[in-house]
Scaffold this motif. Structure first.
Motif, short mmCIF file in Angstrom:
data_model
loop_
_atom_site.label_atom_id
_atom_site.label_comp_id
_atom_site.label_asym_id
_atom_site.label_seq_id
_atom_site.Cartn_x
_atom_site.Cartn_y
_atom_site.Cartn_z
N ILE A 218 56.43 70.14 64.47
CA ILE A 218 56.25 71.37 62.96
C ILE A 218 56.99 72.90 63.51
O ILE A 218 56.53 73.26 64.48
N PHE A 219 57.96 72.93 63.05
CA PHE A 219 58.24 74.45 63.08
C PHE A 219 58.20 75.54 61.74
O PHE A 219 57.58 74.94 60.79
N CYS A 220 58.46 76.69 63.12
CA CYS A 220 58.51 78.05 61.76
C CYS A 220 59.58 78.35 60.66
O CYS A 220 60.00 77.44 61.25
N LYS A 221 59.86 78.81 59.31
CA LYS A 221 61.19 79.38 59.16
C LYS A 221 61.97 79.97 59.80
O LYS A 221 63.08 79.51 59.50
N ASN B 30 54.54 86.16 60.17
CA ASN B 30 54.29 85.85 58.84
C ASN B 30 53.01 85.06 58.72
O ASN B 30 53.26 84.22 60.04
N ARG B 31 52.05 84.58 57.51
CA ARG B 31 51.51 83.98 57.84
C ARG B 31 51.56 82.40 57.39
O ARG B 31 52.53 82.24 57.02
N ILE B 32 50.96 81.69 58.74
CA ILE B 32 50.94 80.53 58.84
C ILE B 32 49.83 79.42 58.57
O ILE B 32 50.48 78.51 57.09
N ALA B 33 49.06 79.15 58.57
CA ALA B 33 47.90 78.81 58.16
C ALA B 33 46.34 79.81 58.44
O ALA B 33 46.58 81.28 58.44
N THR B 34 45.54 79.62 57.25
CA THR B 34 44.19 79.98 57.29
C THR B 34 43.49 78.78 57.54
O THR B 34 43.08 77.59 57.27
N TYR C 190 36.71 72.39 61.28
CA TYR C 190 37.38 73.61 61.06
C TYR C 190 38.69 73.09 60.90
O TYR C 190 39.41 72.53 62.16
N VAL C 191 39.54 73.67 59.93
CA VAL C 191 41.09 72.83 60.04
C VAL C 191 41.72 73.94 59.64
O VAL C 191 41.20 75.30 59.39
N ASN C 192 43.29 74.34 60.26
CA ASN C 192 44.27 75.40 59.66
C ASN C 192 44.51 74.63 57.95
O ASN C 192 45.55 73.77 57.89
N LYS C 193 44.77 75.08 57.43
CA LYS C 193 45.24 74.84 55.51
C LYS C 193 46.88 75.75 56.53
O LYS C 193 46.99 76.78 56.18
N LEU C 194 47.51 74.47 55.36
CA LEU C 194 49.21 75.45 56.22
C LEU C 194 49.74 76.01 55.07
O LEU C 194 49.26 75.99 54.10
#
Length: 93
Positions: A13-16, A66-70, A78-82
């Motif tokens: 997985i890459f960032c924009k 920039n924000r990737i996940a919350t 605990y999970v990271n919501k993309l």
């Protein structure tokens, strides 16, 4: 009863902005919506595995900020919501 992930694809997985973020073991299904910490194969930046913040904390890309996940709590884990708008290319390995 805990389900064990037996069939999975490894995805990069890459960032924009083009920064390589993680290699992730994705189970069957459609899109990558959440990142479970126990399914991360390799964390290139250290922002997902080393993060022990509380729920509601945002995770930012180290390159473009920039924000990737919350971070959220789903079913007691605990999970990271993309943030789907900030994801770049997702390559199957």
């Amino acid at each position: 009863m805990i389900k064990k992930l037996t069939k999975y694809k490894i995805m990069t997985i890459f960032c924009k902005c083009g920064k390589e973020l993680i290699k992730y073991r994705k189970g069957p299904g459609r899109r990558v919506l959440k990142i479970h910490r126990d399914r991360i194969a390799k964390d290139y930046t250290g922002i997902f595995l080393d993060n022990t913040s509380v729920a509601g904390t945002d995770i930012f890309c180290p390159e473009c900020t920039n924000r990737i996940a919350t971070i959220q709590v789903v079913n007691g884990k605990y999970v990271n919501k993309l943030n789907q708008g900030q994801l770049g290319i997702i390559r199957k390995s």
